[in-house]
Design an enzyme around this catalytic site. Structure first.
Site, short mmCIF file in Angstrom:
data_model
loop_
_atom_site.label_atom_id
_atom_site.label_comp_id
_atom_site.label_asym_id
_atom_site.label_seq_id
_atom_site.Cartn_x
_atom_site.Cartn_y
_atom_site.Cartn_z
N HIS A 166 0.92 -1.17 -0.01
CA HIS A 166 -0.05 -0.01 -0.02
C HIS A 166 0.89 1.03 0.09
CE1 HIS A 166 -3.27 -2.73 1.46
NE2 HIS A 166 -2.23 -3.29 2.08
N SER A 287 14.62 22.15 -15.21
CA SER A 287 13.48 23.00 -15.31
C SER A 287 13.84 24.43 -15.89
CB SER A 287 12.57 23.40 -14.21
OG SER A 287 11.84 24.43 -14.02
N LYS A 293 15.71 22.22 -9.97
CA LYS A 293 14.96 20.81 -10.35
C LYS A 293 15.98 20.00 -11.16
CE LYS A 293 10.79 20.32 -9.92
NZ LYS A 293 9.44 20.10 -10.58
N GLU A 300 9.11 9.06 -16.90
CA GLU A 300 7.69 9.57 -17.02
C GLU A 300 7.26 9.10 -18.27
OE1 GLU A 300 7.00 13.64 -14.43
OE2 GLU A 300 8.80 13.64 -15.74
#
Ligand code: ARG
Length: 467
Positions: A166, A287, A293, A300
């Site tokens: 979980h 970024s 970042k 992704e």
């Protein structure tokens, strides 16, 4: 690709005998597949050479014509490979583009190539050959991915991390063990690939339009020449069947789901909050506005490619559903789904292999997280069963009380005093502290397939012998 606009609108030179006029422009557009099936040129030419050779061997065409045909096809192959070939949309597909060019090159002998075959068995052959080669490529790429995981697993056989259920801390495991979970997943994908190759290893050529042919062809000879185990056994099924494409897409979909789960873990692990891994510069981006970042774009995109691949499977299942036997033009819609998925899958496997090799594993962060969240609570319960003779259900209850106390004191289980623990159950001794560390927890799980480093090393050795 030539768009046909410069050509006159006469009927199709390959099948236009009974047609008085050419197709409407929109008919040509919806009908043509050359825009994508030109990818099959090498398979088409190889199939035609095998077919012509067999026809001559069986005395159906002369050796002289066969030689002209084979020579012409070789010329066309090099024309296409060197980019000199002009594809025409008016000629619909790769089969007729090649055959029309052959007629220009060698004259009337070209017309004998299509004896005892149809585009229905021809396309089934070309596409099968293509999918089979693609599966062989996937098998190799999965082997490389598995090898990358085996190396990381070996390196991190003792690196402890939290195991999750979980996405909540469950029990400590090792990073090596976690890597080996992916070895199992990609190992299953690879065996599905191998089974699919077995399944589809039958030659369609010679099924002709759907009923076979009256010419004395030798389908075993063409099957052998084209590297198939044997010819297919039912001519109607042969030209109706796209199971090999569906199997490819099913395998690709399951594999993409595995890649996507891994991608998701990499995305989570590389957040500053988790900090389990640092992405290499090679597989991340910055970024344009936030200088601090580092984004896991490659992971992704691997996660996102799964959508396209799964979509292709559903698309082709839907195309095939409800088609009467035998061939229908609907089946022309099979190729783009497979080509697109193959490209996406190859990219995703390659990107993942690179990421796995490059991943900077932060063992300190993993270890710190492994000990938090009362991850060794099960070890305390197991100790109570083993050393104090409690039934597991009672031990579970006692441990629950110890966790509640630790929570109240804002400390870890191992930081509770012996007195605290004895107040919960009198039979607890200071020996209990031996099992409350993450290292002890992990080392104790020596059951077959368990997370103990000794067991993980055994599984690595088993896979190394098979990779
Ligand atoms: N381009 C067609 C396809 O991809 C080739 C087979 C055409 N056969 C036919 N009978 N029209 O399916």
């Amino acid at each position: 690709m030539g768009d046909g606009t410069s050509e006159t609108k006469s009927s199709n030179q390959m099948w236009g005998g009974r047609f008085a006029q050419g197709p409407a422009a929109i008919m040509e557009e919806i009908n043509a597949s050359i825009g994508f099936d030109k990818k099959l040129f090498a398979q088409d030419i190889r199939g035609s050479i095998a077919h012509a050779t067999m026809l001559a061997h069986q005395g159906i065409i002369s050796t002289e014509d066969k030689d002209k045909i084979v020579h012409g096809l070789d010329t066309i192959l090099s024309e296409i490979e060197s980019g000199q070939f002009e594809f025409s949309r008016r000629l619909e597909d790769i089969h007729m583009n090649v055959e029309a060019r052959l007629a220009t090159l060698i004259g009337p002998a070209a017309g004998r190539l299509h004896t005892a075959r149809s585009r229905n068995d021809q396309v089934a052959l070309d596409f099968r050959l293509w999918v089979k080669e693609e599966l062989q490529k996937c098998e190799k790429m999965l082997t490389d991915l598995i090898a990358a995981f085996l190396d990381r697993a070996e390196e991190h056989a003792e690196t402890v991390m939290p195991g999750f259920t979980h996405l909540q801390t469950a029990q400590p495991v090792t990073f090596g063990h976690h890597c080996m979970a992916y070895v199992e997943m990609f190992g299953r994908d690879r065996s599905r690939v191998r089974h699919a190759i077995e399944h589809m290893d039958e030659s369609p050529i010679g099924a002709a339009a759907l009923a076979g042919t009256g010419f004395p062809i030798d389908r075993h000879m063409t099957a052998k020449a084209l590297g198939f185990r044997e010819p297919t056994r039912n001519s109607i099924d042969t030209v109706s069947d796209r199971d090999f494409a569906l199997e490819f897409l099913s395998i690709a979909s399951i594999c993409a789901v595995h890649l996507s789960r891994l991608a998701e873990e990499i995305v989570i692990w590389s957040t500053p909050q988790f900090g389990f891994v640092r992405l290499s510069d090679a597989f991340s981006t910055g970024s344009s506005i936030m200088p601090q970042k580092k984004n896991p774009d490659a992971a992704e995109l691997v996660r996102a490619k799964t959508g396209r691949i799964n979509g292709s499977l559903v698309a082709l299942l839907t195309v095939m559903k409800g088609l009467p036997l035998a061939y229908s033009k609907d089946m022309q819609e099979d190729k783009e789904q497979v080509f697109d998925s193959a490209e996406s899958l190859e990219l995703a496997i390659a990107a993942m292999t690179g990421m796995v090799c490059d991943l900077d594993v932060r063992a300190d962060r993993m270890k710190a997280a492994a000990g938090s969240g009362y991850s060794t609570a099960t070890d305390l319960a197991d100790w109570l069963v083993r050393e104090a003779g409690l039934p597991f259900r009672d031990a579970h209850h006692v441990t629950g009380r110890a966790v509640a106390l630790a929570e109240q004191k804002a400390c870890e289980l191992a930081e509770l005093s012996l007195e605290d623990l004895q107040a919960i159950h009198a039979d607890i001794t200071d020996k209990v502290f031996d099992v409350l560390t993450v290292e002890a927890s992990v080392a104790s799980r020596t059951s077959f397939g368990g997370t103990a480093p000794s067991e993980v090393r055994k599984q690595i050795a088993w896979w190394r012998a098979r990779n």
